[in-house]
Enzyme design. Structure first.
Site, PDB file in Angstrom:
ATOM      1  N   TYR A   1       0.823  -1.218   0.000  1.00 16.14           N
ATOM      2  CA  TYR A   1       0.000   0.000   0.000  1.00 16.14           C
ATOM      3  C   TYR A   1       0.853   1.263   0.000  1.00 16.14           C
ATOM      4  O   TYR A   1       0.491   2.259  -0.628  1.00 16.14           O
ATOM      5  CB  TYR A   1      -0.990  -0.013   1.172  1.00 16.14           C
TER       6      TYR A   1
ATOM      7  N   VAL B   1      -9.641   3.842  -4.229  1.00 12.53           N
ATOM      8  CA  VAL B   1      -9.096   4.324  -2.962  1.00 12.53           C
ATOM      9  C   VAL B   1      -8.164   5.523  -3.195  1.00 12.53           C
ATOM     10  O   VAL B   1      -7.534   6.013  -2.265  1.00 12.53           O
ATOM     11  CB  VAL B   1      -8.380   3.193  -2.198  1.00 12.53           C
TER      12      VAL B   1
ATOM     13  N   HIS C   1     -14.951   1.838  -1.070  1.00 16.06           N
ATOM     14  CA  HIS C   1     -13.884   0.953  -0.599  1.00 16.06           C
ATOM     15  C   HIS C   1     -12.807   1.710   0.182  1.00 16.06           C
ATOM     16  O   HIS C   1     -11.664   1.261   0.266  1.00 16.06           O
ATOM     17  CB  HIS C   1     -13.287   0.168  -1.779  1.00 16.06           C
TER      18      HIS C   1
ATOM     19  N   CYS D   1      -5.616   2.418  13.108  1.00 19.23           N
ATOM     20  CA  CYS D   1      -5.060   1.295  13.857  1.00 19.23           C
ATOM     21  C   CYS D   1      -5.850   0.020  13.549  1.00 19.23           C
ATOM     22  O   CYS D   1      -7.083   0.032  13.550  1.00 19.23           O
ATOM     23  CB  CYS D   1      -5.116   1.621  15.349  1.00 19.23           C
TER      24      CYS D   1
HETATM   25  C1  BJW Z   1     -10.730   0.817 -18.225  1.00 19.68           C
HETATM   26  C2  BJW Z   1      -9.582   1.442 -18.712  1.00 19.68           C
HETATM   27  C3  BJW Z   1      -9.726   2.738 -19.221  1.00 19.68           C
HETATM   28  C4  BJW Z   1      -9.035  -0.529 -17.983  1.00 19.68           C
HETATM   29  N1  BJW Z   1     -10.921   3.333 -19.230  1.00 19.68           N
HETATM   30  N2  BJW Z   1     -11.893   1.414 -18.237  1.00 19.68           N
HETATM   31  C5  BJW Z   1     -21.743 -12.092  -3.309  1.00 19.68           C
HETATM   32  C6  BJW Z   1     -21.329 -13.101  -4.168  1.00 19.68           C
HETATM   33  C7  BJW Z   1     -19.991 -13.511  -4.169  1.00 19.68           C
HETATM   34  C8  BJW Z   1     -19.058 -12.947  -3.333  1.00 19.68           C
HETATM   35  C9  BJW Z   1     -19.469 -11.948  -2.494  1.00 19.68           C
HETATM   36  C10 BJW Z   1     -20.797 -11.544  -2.471  1.00 19.68           C
HETATM   37  N3  BJW Z   1     -20.914 -10.545  -1.553  1.00 19.68           N
HETATM   38  C11 BJW Z   1     -19.713 -10.336  -1.001  1.00 19.68           C
HETATM   39  C12 BJW Z   1     -18.810 -11.177  -1.552  1.00 19.68           C
HETATM   40  C13 BJW Z   1     -17.384 -11.278  -1.209  1.00 19.68           C
HETATM   41  C14 BJW Z   1     -16.525 -10.198  -1.807  1.00 19.68           C
HETATM   42  C15 BJW Z   1     -16.600 -10.265  -3.328  1.00 19.68           C
HETATM   43  O1  BJW Z   1     -17.225  -9.482  -3.985  1.00 19.68           O
HETATM   44  N4  BJW Z   1     -15.881 -11.205  -3.901  1.00 19.68           N
HETATM   45  C16 BJW Z   1     -15.848 -11.347  -5.353  1.00 19.68           C
HETATM   46  C17 BJW Z   1     -14.406 -11.217  -5.828  1.00 19.68           C
HETATM   47  C18 BJW Z   1     -16.481 -12.630  -5.757  1.00 19.68           C
HETATM   48  N5  BJW Z   1     -16.909  -8.878  -1.318  1.00 19.68           N
HETATM   49  C19 BJW Z   1     -16.500  -8.437  -0.141  1.00 19.68           C
HETATM   50  O2  BJW Z   1     -15.814  -9.118   0.587  1.00 19.68           O
HETATM   51  C20 BJW Z   1     -16.933  -7.044   0.287  1.00 19.68           C
HETATM   52  N6  BJW Z   1     -17.388  -7.066   1.626  1.00 19.68           N
HETATM   53  C21 BJW Z   1     -18.559  -7.589   1.951  1.00 19.68           C
HETATM   54  O3  BJW Z   1     -19.381  -7.957   1.135  1.00 19.68           O
HETATM   55  O4  BJW Z   1     -18.751  -7.647   3.298  1.00 19.68           O
HETATM   56  C22 BJW Z   1     -19.921  -8.271   3.824  1.00 19.68           C
HETATM   57  C23 BJW Z   1     -19.938  -7.936   5.306  1.00 19.68           C
HETATM   58  C24 BJW Z   1     -21.064  -7.340   5.823  1.00 19.68           C
HETATM   59  C25 BJW Z   1     -21.088  -7.029   7.186  1.00 19.68           C
HETATM   60  C26 BJW Z   1     -19.986  -7.314   7.988  1.00 19.68           C
HETATM   61  C27 BJW Z   1     -18.856  -7.886   7.457  1.00 19.68           C
HETATM   62  C28 BJW Z   1     -18.834  -8.204   6.086  1.00 19.68           C
HETATM   63  C29 BJW Z   1     -15.742  -6.102   0.318  1.00 19.68           C
HETATM   64  C30 BJW Z   1     -15.152  -5.855  -1.016  1.00 19.68           C
HETATM   65  C31 BJW Z   1     -13.903  -4.979  -0.872  1.00 19.68           C
HETATM   66  C32 BJW Z   1     -13.156  -4.822  -2.186  1.00 19.68           C
HETATM   67  N7  BJW Z   1     -11.909  -4.227  -1.935  1.00 19.68           N
HETATM   68  C33 BJW Z   1     -11.012  -3.988  -3.041  1.00 19.68           C
HETATM   69  C34 BJW Z   1      -9.626  -3.602  -2.464  1.00 19.68           C
HETATM   70  C35 BJW Z   1      -9.637  -2.192  -1.927  1.00 19.68           C
HETATM   71  C36 BJW Z   1      -8.294  -1.805  -1.427  1.00 19.68           C
HETATM   72  C37 BJW Z   1      -7.262  -1.760  -2.529  1.00 19.68           C
HETATM   73  O5  BJW Z   1      -7.373  -0.968  -3.477  1.00 19.68           O
HETATM   74  O6  BJW Z   1      -6.286  -2.500  -2.398  1.00 19.68           O
HETATM   75  O7  BJW Z   1     -11.511  -2.945  -3.865  1.00 19.68           O
HETATM   76  S1  BJW Z   1     -10.889  -5.350  -4.167  1.00 19.68           S
HETATM   77  C38 BJW Z   1     -10.672  -4.382  -5.617  1.00 19.68           C
HETATM   78  O8  BJW Z   1     -11.762  -4.633  -6.514  1.00 19.68           O
HETATM   79  C39 BJW Z   1     -10.814  -2.927  -5.157  1.00 19.68           C
HETATM   80  C40 BJW Z   1     -11.676  -2.352  -6.232  1.00 19.68           C
HETATM   81  O9  BJW Z   1     -12.339  -1.185  -5.744  1.00 19.68           O
HETATM   82  C41 BJW Z   1     -12.611  -3.484  -6.537  1.00 19.68           C
HETATM   83  C42 BJW Z   1     -13.301  -3.384  -7.858  1.00 19.68           C
HETATM   84  O10 BJW Z   1     -12.380  -3.445  -8.896  1.00 19.68           O
HETATM   85  P1  BJW Z   1     -12.599  -2.548 -10.177  1.00 19.68           P
HETATM   86  O11 BJW Z   1     -12.601  -1.125  -9.806  1.00 19.68           O
HETATM   87  O12 BJW Z   1     -13.771  -3.046 -10.932  1.00 19.68           O
HETATM   88  O13 BJW Z   1     -11.234  -2.801 -10.945  1.00 19.68           O
HETATM   89  P2  BJW Z   1     -10.762  -4.008 -11.882  1.00 19.68           P
HETATM   90  O14 BJW Z   1      -9.290  -3.950 -11.896  1.00 19.68           O
HETATM   91  O15 BJW Z   1     -11.412  -5.267 -11.505  1.00 19.68           O
HETATM   92  O16 BJW Z   1     -11.345  -3.631 -13.312  1.00 19.68           O
HETATM   93  C43 BJW Z   1     -10.853  -2.518 -14.018  1.00 19.68           C
HETATM   94  C44 BJW Z   1     -11.746  -2.296 -15.222  1.00 19.68           C
HETATM   95  O17 BJW Z   1     -11.304  -1.126 -15.879  1.00 19.68           O
HETATM   96  C45 BJW Z   1     -11.700  -3.436 -16.249  1.00 19.68           C
HETATM   97  O18 BJW Z   1     -13.028  -3.743 -16.659  1.00 19.68           O
HETATM   98  C46 BJW Z   1     -10.927  -2.832 -17.423  1.00 19.68           C
HETATM   99  O19 BJW Z   1     -11.336  -3.332 -18.682  1.00 19.68           O
HETATM  100  C47 BJW Z   1     -11.283  -1.370 -17.286  1.00 19.68           C
HETATM  101  N8  BJW Z   1     -10.329  -0.406 -17.858  1.00 19.68           N
HETATM  102  N9  BJW Z   1      -8.500   0.594 -18.637  1.00 19.68           N
HETATM  103  C48 BJW Z   1     -11.984   2.646 -18.797  1.00 19.68           C
HETATM  104  N10 BJW Z   1      -8.626   3.436 -19.771  1.00 19.68           N
HETATM  105 ZN    ZN Z   2      -4.668   1.461  18.400  1.00 18.15          ZN
END
Ligand code: BJW
Ligand code: ZN
Length: 249
Positions: A68, A104, A120, A128
């Site tokens: 990070y 983020v 996110h 902490c």
């Molecule tokens: C372009 C481009 C250009 C390229 N122009 N476009 C239901 C079913 C199955 C699983 C789950 C479910 N519900 C929950 C889950 C579990 C899980 C999940 O979703 N898993 C899946 C992988 C299956 N979700 C969670 O765990 C979430 N929490 C939760 O549900 O908690 C429940 C709970 C309730 C109460 C108490 C406790 C728990 C949390 C999800 C957190 C995601 N975090 C991350 C990391 C953040 C920190 C970091 O940055 O390191 O967030 S994961 C990562 O993916 C990050 C992103 O925000 C997120 C989405 O990714 P994004 O933005 O779509 O990026 P990419 O890279 O995937 O795609 C990029 C796109 O851009 C592509 O399409 C390219 O083509 C395109 N592109 N160039 C336009 N120039």
């Molecule tokens: Zn502390």
């Protein structure tokens, strides 16, 4: 001259309430890695899905914190791109815009967007791991790039400091999540930009808007499958497609 169907452009420019929903792709042209890109350097050896979890931080805090801090260092050296700027300009032009991001980074804010719902979290608001007390960064990351780095300690409980982001298995910030879903239900047009739509619950937001009758427009270099007449897939990089929305005919 435009690549954008007239009906899609009109839906954006005449929206009563526009929702803009962004993912990592909106920052790609600023030089920020998307989440599922093959990463460079040290991090090419690790799966980001395995680094973005509380378990990974417990197992190897220096590896995760270093990842990070490397990303924070990269972010301090990049600038918003035309896509971020068009989104900020839409806020000036339309009666109501709700900007929801999964990112983020702070590039929307730096482009001039005033209110951003960060689903996110933010890489710039560490806290902490144990007592959640916010931690204040002092300047730029004190690290050689691409190296594990021991996280700082909390001044209150001596726990390790973690990034202020939402990891897999963690709850999204309740206020931002509620506001995002209610905006999706209320809007008449939603622009979904640069997201793979793989991560829940954020991935439901465009679908909620479409089911509520809004026009949904996906902007992505990859074709996005659309299943109804009120959805469009505009294929191309956001930095090229979005300026066409505001270009004169
Ligand atoms: C372009 C481009 C250009 C390229 N122009 N476009 C239901 C079913 C199955 C699983 C789950 C479910 N519900 C929950 C889950 C579990 C899980 C999940 O979703 N898993 C899946 C992988 C299956 N979700 C969670 O765990 C979430 N929490 C939760 O549900 O908690 C429940 C709970 C309730 C109460 C108490 C406790 C728990 C949390 C999800 C957190 C995601 N975090 C991350 C990391 C953040 C920190 C970091 O940055 O390191 O967030 S994961 C990562 O993916 C990050 C992103 O925000 C997120 C989405 O990714 P994004 O933005 O779509 O990026 P990419 O890279 O995937 O795609 C990029 C796109 O851009 C592509 O399409 C390219 O083509 C395109 N592109 N160039 C336009 N120039
Ligand atoms: Zn502390």
């Amino acid at each position: 001259m435009t690549d954008i169907p007239a009906a899609a452009r009109q839906a954006v420019l005449q929206a009563r309430h526009l929702v803009v929903f962004t993912g990592a792709g909106v920052s790609a042209e600023s030089g920020v890695h998307t989440f599922r890109d093959a990463l460079t350097g040290l991090w090419a050896r690790f799966d980001p899905m395995q680094l973005a979890t509380p378990e990974a931080f417990r197992r190897d805090p220096a590896l995760v914190w270093g990842w990070y801090e490397w990303r924070r260092q990269l972010l301090l050296g990049v600038e918003p791109n035309p896509a971020h700027r068009v989104i900020a300009a839409l806020e000036q032009r339309l009666p109501r815009v709700t900007l929801i991001t999964q990112n983020v980074d702070d590039l929307h804010e730096r482009a001039g967007s005033r209110k951003v719902l960060h689903l996110h979290g933010s890489i710039f608001t560490p806290r902490c791991f144990d007592c959640e007390r916010p931690y204040k960064f002092e300047g730029a990351p004190a690290m050689a790039a691409e190296q594990p780095l021991e996280p700082p300690r909390c001044s209150s409980c001596n726990g390790r400091v973690r990034p202020g982001v939402v990891w897999f298995g963690e709850a999204l910030p309740e206020g931002a999540l509620t506001a995002a879903f209610s905006a999706a239900e209320d809007c008449d047009c939603l622009l979904s930009i640069g997201t793979s739509g793989l991560v829940q619950p954020a991935a439901q937001i465009p679908e909620v808007a479409a089911q509520a009758g809004a026009t949904v427009i996906h902007v992505n270099p990859e074709a996005v499958a659309v299943h109804s007449a009120n959805q469009y897939s505009l294929q191309g990089p956001a930095g090229r497609i979005l300026p066409l929305l505001l270009a004169d005919d």
